[in-house]
Design a protein around this motif. Sequence first.
Motif, short mmCIF file in Angstrom:
data_model
loop_
_atom_site.label_atom_id
_atom_site.label_comp_id
_atom_site.label_asym_id
_atom_site.label_seq_id
_atom_site.Cartn_x
_atom_site.Cartn_y
_atom_site.Cartn_z
N ILE A 38 0.85 -1.20 0.00
CA ILE A 38 0.00 0.00 0.00
C ILE A 38 0.89 1.25 0.00
O ILE A 38 1.83 1.36 0.80
CB ILE A 38 -0.93 0.01 1.24
CG1 ILE A 38 -1.86 -1.21 1.20
CG2 ILE A 38 -1.74 1.31 1.29
CD1 ILE A 38 -2.75 -1.36 2.42
N VAL A 39 0.59 2.15 -0.91
CA VAL A 39 1.36 3.38 -1.07
C VAL A 39 0.39 4.56 -1.08
O VAL A 39 -0.66 4.48 -1.71
CB VAL A 39 2.16 3.36 -2.41
CG1 VAL A 39 2.93 4.66 -2.61
CG2 VAL A 39 3.11 2.16 -2.46
N ILE A 40 0.76 5.62 -0.38
CA ILE A 40 -0.09 6.81 -0.38
C ILE A 40 0.73 8.01 -0.85
O ILE A 40 1.85 8.25 -0.36
CB ILE A 40 -0.68 7.05 1.03
CG1 ILE A 40 -1.57 5.84 1.36
CG2 ILE A 40 -1.48 8.36 1.09
CD1 ILE A 40 -2.32 5.90 2.64
N ALA A 41 0.17 8.75 -1.79
CA ALA A 41 0.88 9.91 -2.36
C ALA A 41 0.09 11.19 -2.07
O ALA A 41 -0.76 11.61 -2.86
CB ALA A 41 1.05 9.73 -3.87
N PRO A 42 0.36 11.81 -0.91
CA PRO A 42 -0.29 13.09 -0.61
C PRO A 42 0.43 14.22 -1.33
O PRO A 42 1.51 14.00 -1.91
CB PRO A 42 -0.08 13.24 0.91
CG PRO A 42 0.77 12.09 1.35
CD PRO A 42 1.30 11.40 0.13
N PRO A 43 -0.11 15.43 -1.30
CA PRO A 43 0.66 16.57 -1.82
C PRO A 43 1.94 16.74 -1.01
O PRO A 43 2.00 16.32 0.15
CB PRO A 43 -0.27 17.77 -1.58
CG PRO A 43 -1.62 17.19 -1.33
CD PRO A 43 -1.42 15.82 -0.77
N TYR A 44 2.96 17.35 -1.60
CA TYR A 44 4.25 17.53 -0.90
C TYR A 44 4.07 18.05 0.52
O TYR A 44 4.68 17.56 1.45
CB TYR A 44 5.11 18.58 -1.62
CG TYR A 44 5.68 18.21 -2.96
CD1 TYR A 44 6.35 17.02 -3.18
CD2 TYR A 44 5.59 19.13 -4.01
CE1 TYR A 44 6.90 16.73 -4.41
CE2 TYR A 44 6.14 18.85 -5.25
CZ TYR A 44 6.80 17.64 -5.45
OH TYR A 44 7.34 17.37 -6.67
N ILE A 45 3.21 19.08 0.64
CA ILE A 45 3.07 19.79 1.91
C ILE A 45 2.50 18.91 3.01
O ILE A 45 2.67 19.19 4.20
CB ILE A 45 2.19 21.06 1.72
CG1 ILE A 45 2.23 21.99 2.93
CG2 ILE A 45 0.76 20.74 1.42
CD1 ILE A 45 2.98 23.25 2.68
N SER A 46 1.88 17.80 2.63
CA SER A 46 1.29 16.89 3.62
C SER A 46 2.16 15.65 3.87
O SER A 46 1.78 14.78 4.66
CB SER A 46 -0.11 16.46 3.16
OG SER A 46 -0.96 17.60 3.10
N LEU A 47 3.31 15.56 3.20
CA LEU A 47 4.16 14.37 3.37
C LEU A 47 4.68 14.24 4.81
O LEU A 47 4.74 13.14 5.35
CB LEU A 47 5.33 14.40 2.39
CG LEU A 47 5.01 13.99 0.94
CD1 LEU A 47 6.19 14.29 0.03
CD2 LEU A 47 4.64 12.51 0.86
#
Length: 261
Positions: A38-47
């Motif tokens: 499982i991989v999650i790709a949030p916006p940069y600012i939420s990493l």
Amino acid sequence: MRNPIVAANWKMHKTPSETEDFLRGFVVLAKAGEPVDIVIAPPYISLAAASAALTQHDSIKLAAQNMHYEQSGAFTGEISPLMLREMLIHYVILGHSERRAIFGETDEIINRKVLAAHQFNIKPILCVGETLEERDAGRLEEVLTTQLKGGLAGVSADQMINTVLAYEPVWAIGTGRTASSAQAQEAHAFIRSVLANLYDPETARRVRIQYGGSVKPGNMEELAMQPDVDGALVGGASLESGSFWEICRAAAAGATRKASA
Ligand code: PEP
């Protein structure tokens, strides 16, 4: 057998606090564990918020949605692989059709990013796919071959095994119109045949190829049962933790049925 990989592409959605809320719910659902990556790709600012929320859950990996190919320099507004690496980001989505169409990314630029990701031990999720006009004009194979050859130039066989591909027909992204499982399988099998030519059959056999384009809990299992489909890259349906979790479970169920068929 290839372990399915299901990735959430949140695009320009979810602030840091919304990211924390999502993950608080998602880790409870995911506690039981499923045989999918499982991989999650949030916006940069939420990493950073995502990374903090996942400290006790290292089986869930994080991805960036893009990055620059240089490690530092005068590139206002950009984020480098060095920066992502320091944040322990494991994957980066590259060549998404929105990056190609809206931000003018060419196969050459995408290739520089793929090579830079590998240099920093970040696994690229390289997206390829045709528009409806290209499909209708009978150009599916030509478009996929060009994007694969261009995006993967200079990538070694070892690096290829650590690259994930995402077949995302542009006409199915965010439109509610999913490719049929037969259309997805046909394109995935073709992509694997291109990899066998560019590398060798064993390398081609080991590479994971996700399907992306209006994946939902209701269509994931059938897609995942296709011999060359190894999970999904999910946009809209990944924004709600229950729906994303159902997709992960359906991908696992499809892969199990495929293995026992
Ligand atoms: C995507 O953006 O990669 C995608 C597949 O979006 P959606 O699932 O919303 O079609």
